[in-house]
Every structure is written in structure tokens, then in C-alpha cells.
Design an enzyme around this catalytic site. Sequence first.
Site, PDB file in Angstrom:
ATOM      1  N   TYR A 147       0.819  -1.219   0.000  1.00  0.00           N
ATOM      2  CA  TYR A 147       0.000   0.000   0.000  1.00  0.00           C
ATOM      3  C   TYR A 147       0.853   1.271   0.000  1.00  0.00           C
ATOM      4  CZ  TYR A 147      -4.603  -2.166   0.798  1.00  0.00           C
ATOM      5  OH  TYR A 147      -5.774  -2.864   0.666  1.00  0.00           O
ATOM      6  N   HIS A 201     -17.318  -4.381   2.504  1.00  0.00           N
ATOM      7  CA  HIS A 201     -18.442  -4.699   1.621  1.00  0.00           C
ATOM      8  C   HIS A 201     -19.729  -4.969   2.383  1.00  0.00           C
ATOM      9  CE1 HIS A 201     -17.410  -8.939   2.493  1.00  0.00           C
ATOM     10  NE2 HIS A 201     -18.654  -9.192   2.157  1.00  0.00           N
ATOM     11  N   LEU A 203     -21.062  -3.104   4.523  1.00  0.00           N
ATOM     12  CA  LEU A 203     -21.820  -1.855   4.600  1.00  0.00           C
ATOM     13  C   LEU A 203     -22.602  -1.592   3.314  1.00  0.00           C
ATOM     14  CD1 LEU A 203     -19.287   0.461   6.457  1.00  0.00           C
ATOM     15  CD2 LEU A 203     -21.351  -0.619   7.366  1.00  0.00           C
ATOM     16  N   GLY A 204     -22.345  -2.396   2.278  1.00  0.00           N
ATOM     17  CA  GLY A 204     -23.118  -2.272   1.046  1.00  0.00           C
ATOM     18  C   GLY A 204     -24.320  -3.191   0.991  1.00  0.00           C
ATOM     19  N   HIS A 263     -16.932  -6.211  10.106  1.00  0.00           N
ATOM     20  CA  HIS A 263     -18.338  -6.403   9.715  1.00  0.00           C
ATOM     21  C   HIS A 263     -19.282  -6.293  10.913  1.00  0.00           C
ATOM     22  CE1 HIS A 263     -16.582  -7.504   6.030  1.00  0.00           C
ATOM     23  NE2 HIS A 263     -16.618  -8.813   6.119  1.00  0.00           N
ATOM     24  N   ARG A 357     -20.800 -12.871  17.395  1.00  0.00           N
ATOM     25  CA  ARG A 357     -20.331 -14.250  17.179  1.00  0.00           C
ATOM     26  C   ARG A 357     -20.187 -14.503  15.685  1.00  0.00           C
ATOM     27  NH1 ARG A 357     -25.439 -18.351  18.176  1.00  0.00           N
ATOM     28  NH2 ARG A 357     -26.973 -17.124  17.021  1.00  0.00           N
ATOM     29  N   LYS A 360     -16.569 -20.145  10.921  1.00  0.00           N
ATOM     30  CA  LYS A 360     -16.557 -20.950   9.701  1.00  0.00           C
ATOM     31  C   LYS A 360     -16.963 -22.377  10.036  1.00  0.00           C
ATOM     32  CE  LYS A 360     -13.084 -18.417   7.043  1.00  0.00           C
ATOM     33  NZ  LYS A 360     -13.979 -18.198   5.887  1.00  0.00           N
ATOM     34  N   LYS A 403     -40.485 -11.851  16.389  1.00  0.00           N
ATOM     35  CA  LYS A 403     -40.973 -13.052  17.077  1.00  0.00           C
ATOM     36  C   LYS A 403     -41.841 -12.595  18.241  1.00  0.00           C
ATOM     37  CE  LYS A 403     -38.702 -15.838  19.914  1.00  0.00           C
ATOM     38  NZ  LYS A 403     -37.661 -16.731  20.462  1.00  0.00           N
ATOM     39  N   LEU A 422     -42.172  -9.374   7.936  1.00  0.00           N
ATOM     40  CA  LEU A 422     -41.916  -8.251   7.045  1.00  0.00           C
ATOM     41  C   LEU A 422     -40.873  -8.674   6.010  1.00  0.00           C
ATOM     42  CD1 LEU A 422     -41.540  -5.581   9.860  1.00  0.00           C
ATOM     43  CD2 LEU A 422     -43.546  -5.917   8.431  1.00  0.00           C
TER      44      LEU A 422
END
Length: 515
Positions: A147, A201, A203-204, A263, A357, A360, A403, A422
Amino acid sequence: MAEQVALSRTQVCGILREELYQGDAFHQADTHIFIIMGASGDLAKKKIYPTIWWLFRDGLLPEDTFIVGYARSRLTVDDIRKQSEPFFKATPEERPKLEEFFARNSYVAGQYDDPASYKHLNSHMNALHQGMQANRLFYLALPPTVYEAVTKNIQETCMSQTGWNRIIVEKPFGRDLQSSNQLSNHISSLFREDQIYRIDHYLGKEMVQNLMVLRFANRIFGPIWNRDNIACVILTFKEPFGTEGRGGYFDEFGIIRDVMQNHLLQMLCLVAMEKPASTDSDDVRDEKVKVLKCISEVETSNVVLGQYVGNPNGEGEATNGYLDDPTVPRGSTTATFAAAVLYVENERWDGVPFILRCGKALNERKAEVRLQFRDVAGDIFHQQCKRNELVIRVQPNEAVYTKMMTKKPGMFFNPEESELDLTYGNRYKNVKLPDAYERLILDVFCGSQMHFVRSDELREAWRIFTPLLHKIDQEKPQPIPYVYGSRGPTEADELMKRVGFQYEGTYKWVNPHKL
């Protein structure tokens, strides 16, 4: 319910074009050059080139847009096409459009630390617009190790002199607070904050962006969105597959750096933040930073780490554990599962556990936000009532549902769990919206930074997790084994129960429109 009119993809894209072209920031008439640094890599061929193709196909890019690939490999546009086209999902009818797309592509080979290579790249780009106004977007699809050299050379040699310049930086944004600050300080010394787009990503994602509208456009949620009514908040990211031969990269970072610190923490901010003054990028990000500043460093007593092992009853990849991946270092203690409890220490959320939490090789693919409400005071139904929950399902099958308890049909007052549905996918049936990468790249073209990470957000996020990460790196605690395809370590369930989450295990959401 009013009948929903299904929109074709052409109609949807027409609506999106109208929205974009009406915006002041979308310079439709200007020349735009989209430069992919690291064009020969996996991210470029699997995500970036396909995304740019989809935007081009649907008429969502400015008309005079050129795509320039740059990498060390000696390649041609035909080579790039062979690598990336299998991920385009193009139909036979789209072949003419595909030819148009690749006619707007070019490729330049060069070193990442060689000024002469960047002079050649700059000359190539200047020839594309021949002195006319042109804007440049640089996408750094590169490892963070290069970078500094790349950004320095871009700033010194490749900046447009007749239009704006924007730079997209992929995560990971460092490994800890120190390395992240070093990277941020370097990039900030070269570019203004309004030129830097740190892409996460997640946030997209449509439902992540929908969190703000759900919270601040609905009166019913405002009075109950606080510690008096909410018992706990669970933010979940689950993948049903393991590293599958790609463990070498993952092992360097682990699940906390890969998913939790970015995330899940970003989703936490959208759940916990106060209403911003407006939907302007900086107003929203100001409120997210305020939330992060109210979160103390993670305590190790509130963390569970796990690593998947093979399932003896499984099939294929499921029989392999993390350490069976040949690309993973022998005896690695890197966690493939993590659960952590954070607390937002302010008036609205004091004492409410936010449980993050992720993992994989779990039992399902799922990303969601779950708010569990407190028990009803003054129980008259003999402890038959379960807690209400509001669930925002990010993936798969985007949905919002509550619920709640309703009366079971019959003669007596027997409550049973049901849902107020919904479901997003049903309400917007057949509407093809841009995916996360499409949406975020369009945001960069428009100059909208709302869904990108600001430097002070990044700094606070690393502050919260760095002491824990350093402790893990130094002490290398043995992660708890869990079977491939399970819910994860039972110790994680025990942690959630200890801080106040009630898992009944008696309810599973069913999409009523698929019955």
C-alpha cells in the site's frame, strides 16, 4: 394487501439511473477512468471486474468510462477476459454488450515500487481522454504490504489534473491499532479524507443499510430501542464452509480480524447509534464514532475462541478439520470461531450485552442482527411466554420479522410463538437491486462516503480489539474444538446465557410465502 407489480431488471435499472443522474455528484458527462491496481489477482477477477461489468451492462456507469488494469504480470486484455469472464454470468444475448465492455478495457504492466512504471501508466491514462476533463478512481486490490509504495507513486505521478481523484482501499486495514494508525497516517499524508474510501463490503448490504431506515423512520421502534426494553443484542455471521485450501491467508489474520472487528462491529454501530443530524456521510459517521468511543476494550473473560475439527459422519470437505487444510501451518491455534461480549457504556445502552459471534464450518449460512427484548412484567400465563425478538436477516433470504406470542387456536389461553413477517424479498419480489460491491462502487462514483469507514472509526475499532489480539498472538491459547457443521462450541452458548440471552430452541422462522 395490494398486489405487487413485478419489475423487470430493465425497469429497476431505469429507476436507478434516474436517481443517479438527478444527483449533483454523479458527473454523467465527464470521462471516468477506473484503475484496478492488482488486476491479475483473485479479488479483481472474481469481484471487481464482474462488478464493473454488471454496472456497465445495466447502464449504471457514466457513459464515457474506461477500465485500466495494472499489475506486475505481463498480461493482455484477452488474458484478463479469460480469467474474469467465467464470473460475469453473461448470457448469449449480452455478447454484443460484452464486446463493448472489453473494448473499454486496457492493461498496463509495471512494478508497484517503480516510479517509471507509474509514469507509463499516467501517459496511458492521459491518452484515453486527450486533455479533456477526466476523473480517476483507483481500486487497491492489493496486499497491505505494498500500500505505502503504491499510494505514494499514485499521488506523485498518476493524479488527474483536470478532475477529481478517489482511492478505494480494501481491508484488512492493518493488523492492530499501531499498524492501522501507521497505514492511516501514511495515506492521510497523501490524500484528503474525502478522497479515501476504505471499503467494507458488508456496509453495502441492503439490509445493513436498511437498519437506519427501520430505526429512524418508524415511530414504533423509538420508545423501545433502549436498555429499559432490550435485554441483549446478538450480531451473527455464520458460514457453512471451512477454509477449503485457502487457510494460509486466513491463518495470518483469524476470524476476529477477518469478520468481528469490522463487519460485526459496523453493524453494532448502526444498531446502537443515536439519530444523526441528517443522512449526510459525516453526520452518520460522527454518530458511529460516538458509539465506538463508549465501548471499552474486550475482556478475555467475555470471549470464546473455537477451531473446527472434521466431522466423522460428514461428507467431502466436512470430514476435514482446519488443521487438515494443507495450507494451514501445522499445530496452528488460529481461531475459526469467536464469540465476544461488548458493552456500550452510555445512557441508552448501559448494561445491555452486545454479543458478537462469527465462525466458519458452522451449521448454516447466516448473517443477522437479533434484538431480544426483556420479559413481560406481571406474567399471567404461567411462564409459557417466550421473549419477543426483532430479527434483521442480512443473508440469505433478506427479511425483517418480529418473534411474538399469540394465542394458540382452541378453548384456552395458551400462548405460542409466531412472527410478524416483514419479509423483504417478498415485498420486493423480482426486484434486482445492486449487490454490495455494485452499490459501493456506485457510491464512489457519486462521492458518497456514508458506507465507507472513516479514519477515526477505524482507530476506535482497533482500540477495542487490539489488547485482546495481542494477548492471543503472544499466549496462543488453544481454541475449543467444535465439529464441522455444528452450532460452534457449547461454551459460546454458555457465555451468551451467562450475560442474559435466553435461547429457547423451540422456534424456527419459516417463510410463510414458501409454505
